[in-house]
Write a protein that holds these residues in place. Structure first.
Motif, mmCIF file in Angstrom:
data_model
loop_
_atom_site.group_PDB
_atom_site.id
_atom_site.type_symbol
_atom_site.label_atom_id
_atom_site.label_comp_id
_atom_site.label_asym_id
_atom_site.label_seq_id
_atom_site.Cartn_x
_atom_site.Cartn_y
_atom_site.Cartn_z
ATOM 1 N N PRO A 1 0.306 -2.655 -6.969
ATOM 2 C CA PRO A 1 1.596 -3.246 -6.604
ATOM 3 C C PRO A 1 2.755 -2.764 -7.464
ATOM 4 O O PRO A 1 3.862 -2.608 -6.961
ATOM 5 C CB PRO A 1 1.368 -4.755 -6.776
ATOM 6 N N CYS B 1 -1.439 -12.918 -3.979
ATOM 7 C CA CYS B 1 -1.175 -11.479 -4.125
ATOM 8 C C CYS B 1 -1.885 -10.648 -3.066
ATOM 9 O O CYS B 1 -1.859 -9.422 -3.114
ATOM 10 C CB CYS B 1 -1.630 -10.988 -5.501
ATOM 11 N N ARG C 1 -13.323 -9.518 -12.104
ATOM 12 C CA ARG C 1 -12.188 -8.715 -12.581
ATOM 13 C C ARG C 1 -11.805 -7.673 -11.541
ATOM 14 O O ARG C 1 -12.677 -6.975 -11.013
ATOM 15 C CB ARG C 1 -12.548 -7.980 -13.872
ATOM 16 N N ILE D 1 13.145 -13.383 -9.778
ATOM 17 C CA ILE D 1 12.127 -13.048 -10.762
ATOM 18 C C ILE D 1 12.694 -12.080 -11.788
ATOM 19 O O ILE D 1 13.714 -11.426 -11.551
ATOM 20 C CB ILE D 1 10.897 -12.398 -10.085
ATOM 21 N N HIS E 1 2.391 -18.142 -7.788
ATOM 22 C CA HIS E 1 1.312 -18.003 -8.765
ATOM 23 C C HIS E 1 1.699 -18.698 -10.062
ATOM 24 O O HIS E 1 0.927 -19.461 -10.648
ATOM 25 C CB HIS E 1 1.027 -16.519 -9.013
ATOM 26 N N TYR F 1 -13.472 -15.565 -10.887
ATOM 27 C CA TYR F 1 -13.311 -14.362 -10.067
ATOM 28 C C TYR F 1 -13.782 -13.093 -10.775
ATOM 29 O O TYR F 1 -13.743 -12.983 -11.991
ATOM 30 C CB TYR F 1 -11.835 -14.199 -9.676
ATOM 31 N N GLN G 1 -6.290 -11.611 -6.069
ATOM 32 C CA GLN G 1 -5.789 -12.803 -6.742
ATOM 33 C C GLN G 1 -5.008 -13.676 -5.754
ATOM 34 O O GLN G 1 -4.386 -13.151 -4.836
ATOM 35 C CB GLN G 1 -4.846 -12.393 -7.888
ATOM 36 N N LYS H 1 -7.736 -19.660 -14.118
ATOM 37 C CA LYS H 1 -8.428 -18.439 -13.696
ATOM 38 C C LYS H 1 -9.384 -17.957 -14.783
ATOM 39 O O LYS H 1 -8.979 -17.800 -15.935
ATOM 40 C CB LYS H 1 -7.409 -17.346 -13.377
ATOM 41 N N ALA I 1 4.686 -14.096 -4.472
ATOM 42 C CA ALA I 1 3.493 -13.946 -5.314
ATOM 43 C C ALA I 1 3.775 -14.449 -6.724
ATOM 44 O O ALA I 1 3.016 -15.248 -7.281
ATOM 45 C CB ALA I 1 3.047 -12.483 -5.353
ATOM 46 N N ILE I 2 4.863 -13.999 -7.292
ATOM 47 C CA ILE I 2 5.157 -14.342 -8.694
ATOM 48 C C ILE I 2 5.562 -15.807 -8.829
ATOM 49 O O ILE I 2 5.075 -16.518 -9.716
ATOM 50 C CB ILE I 2 6.241 -13.396 -9.247
ATOM 51 N N LEU J 1 -0.260 -7.781 -0.928
ATOM 52 C CA LEU J 1 0.371 -6.667 -1.644
ATOM 53 C C LEU J 1 -0.560 -5.453 -1.671
ATOM 54 O O LEU J 1 -1.760 -5.584 -1.545
ATOM 55 C CB LEU J 1 0.684 -7.108 -3.076
ATOM 56 N N VAL K 1 1.447 -10.441 -11.650
ATOM 57 C CA VAL K 1 1.549 -11.837 -12.094
ATOM 58 C C VAL K 1 1.617 -11.956 -13.613
ATOM 59 O O VAL K 1 2.061 -12.973 -14.133
ATOM 60 C CB VAL K 1 0.398 -12.713 -11.533
#
Lengths: 320, 320
Positions: free
Chosen positions: B113, B106, B99, A126, B143, B97, B103, B154, B139-140, B109, A115
């Motif tokens: 990834p 995601c 670390r 993308i 997000h 969240y 996410q 986030k 995802a991309i 995946l 991301v």
């Protein structure tokens, strides 16, 4: 365990550790992968040097159905970076790593690369963000080349039980390589664990005000690796301390006690700038070359190691 | 702390916890981000509902210069998935969240990834592997849409000290939202910690055979969140147990003790299939719809929560 314990006691401790450990999953597949990797690597004319790089921290579960565990801090940066330089130096690498730790060729990327490094062009397409374009391409191309070329085998672990069981499998598979095998033990292995049978099955309840956790020492497997698992391999371990006053003495003690060929001594805050390469003959300060950005400490470190390993192989062959 | 402790004792415990905690870095920037996010989200005509989703496990350091810590197992799957459904239900989400945990968008995946989902075409170009093409694109795109649209903020943490300090900042910033704020506390928060001042500065030495770690209980901040930090917000906590026999009683006790509006009771091995939604009025079993693959338990769970939250807002407004 104190230093007066004989080897029999250590072996008994090791037996107790392995007997108490939950059985490793997929042992057969891991062994097959290892054997195939080692045969393939050795098949190209002369015997290739193979290094097992261990990386990241191990966990020691506090409960059998694991919710809580004691963990060691280790990003895996040292192991991932060293792997790249070992590959560059012509080694094949067995990379035994903690799940989620840094991967070779990917260490300059952000935490969530997918991301962070990509962006949508429109609803359906993308692209890589300009700033990460080169890093992403190099990561994918170089990583793929190493794996597809049979030069990099990656094996993940979480717990100290998995780690030591896998290290034993790897050492056993690498025995056929004799002195051409190297162990580069950069993982931060738990010093203490709760024996599996002593562990509560269910989650520890939080009813009481104080939690008292008693952990026993993990047997010092370095001795067993040198003595039984891989007696001919070149072995390098790491000593990390936060207190620089005791670092060199502890590194020298480890060299002697575990019969390592070298110990890399590093201090937590300066470990990316310089380390001391400790052997029975000399202590060499290895420093990052600051004249270019992007130079890693691991560049001169692996160069030095590769030289020493070559000399060790030559010596071993002379003795035979 | 047992249940007979009065609120003064709890507040004293909370004060001791925060006084002993290492100061949070970048407090000012975090507050600015939060205020901007909340203002932006509320600016679109009617007041938007905002939920703070906490996700992943917290760590409790055993040493000040942290090498070892006690960690809680939590992949963050629940929090990441729920965030997607909250966004779908029209919420803006503050995602607090751990670390490295899952996410939003995601979670289907693989672990790494970048190296798993892409492949080189040649030395200079890369492409998404066919099998991951749709997942990577979604995802991309999704997000990015949520973050760029000002609907997803986030904020990462590692330690229980960071987590609770950030939760307090968030709650304080969200106070202006009154009943439109929700806390969805899916993070696995450490029950025990070592007070910062009691901690050794340097790495614990492994000389002795037994390591005895004494941890004290983390103050039950849920009570303080409800009472002081966010008295008007709708609050949902989680109860995870490995022993199903005690689960519902513990969930009901938590509902009562911490004055939650709902407690989601889940058992470690079946938590992706069904949970029990526990409120003072009823216990509702929420199940994953198995008729389609890709259906998540969080779909009906967030739907139910969104309804209950809407009713709560209506009730609160009627009382004013």
């Amino acid at each position: 365990m104190d230093s007066t314990n004989g080897s029999q006691t250590l072996e008994a401790q090791a037996k107790a550790f392995f007997d108490s450990a939950p059985p490793l999953q997929n042992t057969h597949q891991i062994t097959q992968k290892l054997d195939h990797f080692i045969q393939h690597s050795s098949a190209n004319g002369e015997a290739r040097r193979i290094v097992c790089v261990t990386s990241g921290g191990t966990t020691a579960p506090l409960e059998q159905r694991c919710v809580r565990y004691v963990d060691n801090f280790s990003s895996g940066h040292r192991g991932a970076t060293s792997t790249e330089y070992f590959l560059k130096a012509g080694y094949a690498v067995i990379f035994l790593y903690r799940r989620g730790s840094f991967q070779p060729f990917c260490r300059s990327l952000p935490d969530d690369p997918l991301v962070e490094c990509f962006e949508p062009i429109d609803e359906l397409n993308i692209q890589v963000r300009e700033a990460y374009s080169e890093a992403v391409k190099r990561a994918i191309v170089d990583h793929h080349a190493a794996v597809a070329g049979g030069l990099l085998l990656k094996l993940p672990f979480n717990t100290v039980f998995e780690y030591l069981q896998m290290l034993q499998l790897i050492a056993t598979s690498m025995r056929c390589l004799g002195p051409c095998a190297m162990f580069y033990l950069a993982a931060a292995v738990s010093d203490f664990y709760v024996p599996w049978k002593d562990m509560v099955e269910h989650k520890i309840q939080s009813g009481s005000h104080i939690l008292d956790v008693q952990l026993v020492q993990v047997p010092k497997m370095l001795s067993i690796l040198r003595k039984d698992w891989a007696p001919l391999a070149f072995c390098v371990s790491f000593k990390l301390e936060t207190d620089s006053n005791i670092l060199l003495n502890k590194a020298a003690a480890a060299l002697e006690k575990y019969k390592m060929h070298a110990v890399v001594a590093n201090e937590l805050t300066t470990r990316k700038e310089h380390v001391v390469f400790v052997t029975s003959g000399d202590n060499i300060i290895v420093q990052r070359d600051k004249s270019h950005s992007g130079n890693d400490l691991e560049n001169p470190l692996i160069e030095l190691l590769s030289e020493r390993h070559a000399a060790y192989i030559k010596d071993s062959n002379r003795q035979v």
